[in-house]
Design a protein around this motif. Structure first.
Motif, mmCIF file in Angstrom:
data_model
loop_
_atom_site.group_PDB
_atom_site.id
_atom_site.type_symbol
_atom_site.label_atom_id
_atom_site.label_comp_id
_atom_site.label_asym_id
_atom_site.label_seq_id
_atom_site.Cartn_x
_atom_site.Cartn_y
_atom_site.Cartn_z
ATOM 1 N N THR A 1 50.813 3.322 -71.528
ATOM 2 C CA THR A 1 50.566 4.338 -70.509
ATOM 3 C C THR A 1 50.047 5.602 -71.172
ATOM 4 O OG1 THR A 1 52.870 5.101 -70.646
ATOM 5 C CG2 THR A 1 52.341 3.457 -68.953
ATOM 6 N N LEU A 2 49.145 6.289 -70.482
ATOM 7 C CA LEU A 2 48.567 7.537 -70.952
ATOM 8 C C LEU A 2 48.776 8.607 -69.890
ATOM 9 C CD1 LEU A 2 45.138 6.190 -72.304
ATOM 10 C CD2 LEU A 2 47.188 6.733 -73.654
ATOM 11 N N PRO A 3 48.817 9.883 -70.293
ATOM 12 C CA PRO A 3 48.981 10.959 -69.305
ATOM 13 C C PRO A 3 47.876 10.955 -68.252
ATOM 14 C CG PRO A 3 49.339 11.797 -71.535
ATOM 15 C CD PRO A 3 48.815 10.404 -71.679
ATOM 16 N N GLU A 4 46.674 10.501 -68.655
ATOM 17 C CA GLU A 4 45.548 10.496 -67.724
ATOM 18 C C GLU A 4 45.679 9.419 -66.639
ATOM 19 O OE1 GLU A 4 45.272 10.171 -70.983
ATOM 20 O OE2 GLU A 4 44.416 12.086 -71.665
ATOM 21 N N ASP A 5 46.576 8.455 -66.841
ATOM 22 C CA ASP A 5 46.705 7.349 -65.895
ATOM 23 C C ASP A 5 47.016 7.846 -64.483
ATOM 24 O OD1 ASP A 5 46.206 5.658 -67.943
ATOM 25 O OD2 ASP A 5 48.218 4.820 -68.090
ATOM 26 N N LYS A 6 47.850 8.884 -64.376
ATOM 27 C CA LYS A 6 48.236 9.385 -63.055
ATOM 28 C C LYS A 6 47.016 9.914 -62.302
ATOM 29 C CE LYS A 6 52.749 10.886 -64.819
ATOM 30 N NZ LYS A 6 53.661 12.046 -64.993
ATOM 31 N N ILE A 7 46.150 10.627 -63.016
ATOM 32 C CA ILE A 7 44.957 11.191 -62.387
ATOM 33 C C ILE A 7 44.011 10.078 -61.961
ATOM 34 C CG2 ILE A 7 43.017 12.769 -62.662
ATOM 35 C CD1 ILE A 7 45.789 14.083 -62.674
ATOM 36 N N PHE A 8 43.801 9.104 -62.845
ATOM 37 C CA PHE A 8 42.917 7.995 -62.508
ATOM 38 C C PHE A 8 43.484 7.162 -61.360
ATOM 39 C CE2 PHE A 8 41.022 8.905 -66.636
ATOM 40 C CZ PHE A 8 39.677 8.635 -66.398
#
Length: 313
Positions: free
Chosen positions: A262-269
């Motif tokens: 998981t990456l922090p950007e996953d939520k935005i995407f």
């Protein structure tokens, strides 16, 4: 199995822990959800109550709007509630149910988009056989196959998550329950399961996306011999669908095609395919579509006329 009884609920950390940002997101996503409900219901009702329901393209569009509505409703209401809730929790059963339903309706949407691309391929590349190939019976079968494919996909994701042992911690660094965030909480080695997730979600999305690209490459190759006016008309019917496909598949592939992490950007995407795409799809399919605009106008006129007759009586 014994470990899982230690976890009865999960805490969803959401998009941000800052109160001010949560308040802004609450208003923003509430408005987005209202727009999703209104836009997709308007598309469904306008098509169902008009002659457009007899045309395969609009038949699929009505079901796409329905799947959009169901898909975002598995995630967005919980997100909105948690933005103002003191305790942002979801039960274990609720988490697994959310995971299953989200992937079920998401899978249906993927296959419906594929069916819509096939419809445009037949309409442009095999126009003389269009009415025979895209009969109502064939369209009904494609919708049934989309539902079956969505179920098989979501059931596979559900099995991968439900049999994992969870013994703590129980904080999910996301705004909904998904497989990758749950893998981080499992009390076992999840590397092999991560590869299965890639095979189920990532490769399915990638193969579907490649098939869609190939179909539109064939369409472009076919229309190159058309006159400029006919070429413009043929491609204009595909532009809306291509926009929706890119908007939906690009963030989905970013998340699911890579190794289980998981990456922090996953939520935005994830916002793109859970909220933004379902909100924009009605606009994309109506702004440049004369038939949809006319169907919506007729529906509004009919509602206004019925309301006027009711008040007179």
């Amino acid at each position: 199995m014994d470990y899982r009884t230690n976890i009865t609920e999960f805490i969803l950390l959401g998009l941000s822990q800052t109160k001010e940002i949560q308040a802004i997101c609450f208003v923003l996503f509430l408005l987005c959800y209202i727009a999703i409900l209104f836009g997709n219901l308007l598309i469904m009702i306008s098509i169902t109550c008009s002659h457009l329901i007899n045309q395969p393209m609009y038949f699929f569009l009505s079901y796409l709007s329905f799947s959009d509505l169901c898909y975002t409703s598995t995630v967005t209401p919980k997100l909105i509630i948690n933005l103002v809730a003191t305790r942002k929790s979801i039960s274990y059963n609720g988490c697994m149910t959310q995971l299953f339903t989200m992937h079920f309706f998401g899978g249906i949407e993927v296959f419906i988009l594929t069916g819509m691309a096939y419809d445009r391929y037949v309409a442009i590349c095999k126009p003389l056989h269009y009415s025979i190939i895209m009969s109502r019976q064939k369209c009904d079968a494609m919708i049934a196959a989309s539902c079956a494919g969505g179920f098989l996909h979501s059931f596979g994701q559900f099995l991968l998550a439900v049999f994992l042992p969870y013994c703590g911690p129980n904080e999910i660094d996301h705004y909904f329950c998904d497989v990758y965030p749950l893998l981080k909480l499992a009390c076992t080695d999840t590397r092999n399961i991560g590869f299965l997730v890639i095979a189920n979600s990532g490769l399915m999305g990638l193969v579907t996306f490649v098939v869609l690209l190939i179909s539109y490459a064939v369409i472009i190759y076919t229309v190159r011999s058309y006159s400029a006016e006919n070429r413009r008309k043929a491609l204009s019917t595909c532009s809306s669908h291509v926009t929706v496909v890119v908007l939906f598949f690009a963030p989905l592939l970013f998340i699911y095609i890579r190794p289980a992490t998981t990456l922090p950007e996953d939520k935005i995407f994830a916002l793109f395919y859970t909220i933004i795409a379902p909100m924009l799809n009605p606009l994309i399919y109506t702004l440049r579509n004369k038939e949809m605009k006319n169907a919506i106008k007729r529906l509004c006129h009919r509602i206004t006329r019925n309301e006027g007759n009711r008040l007179k009586s």
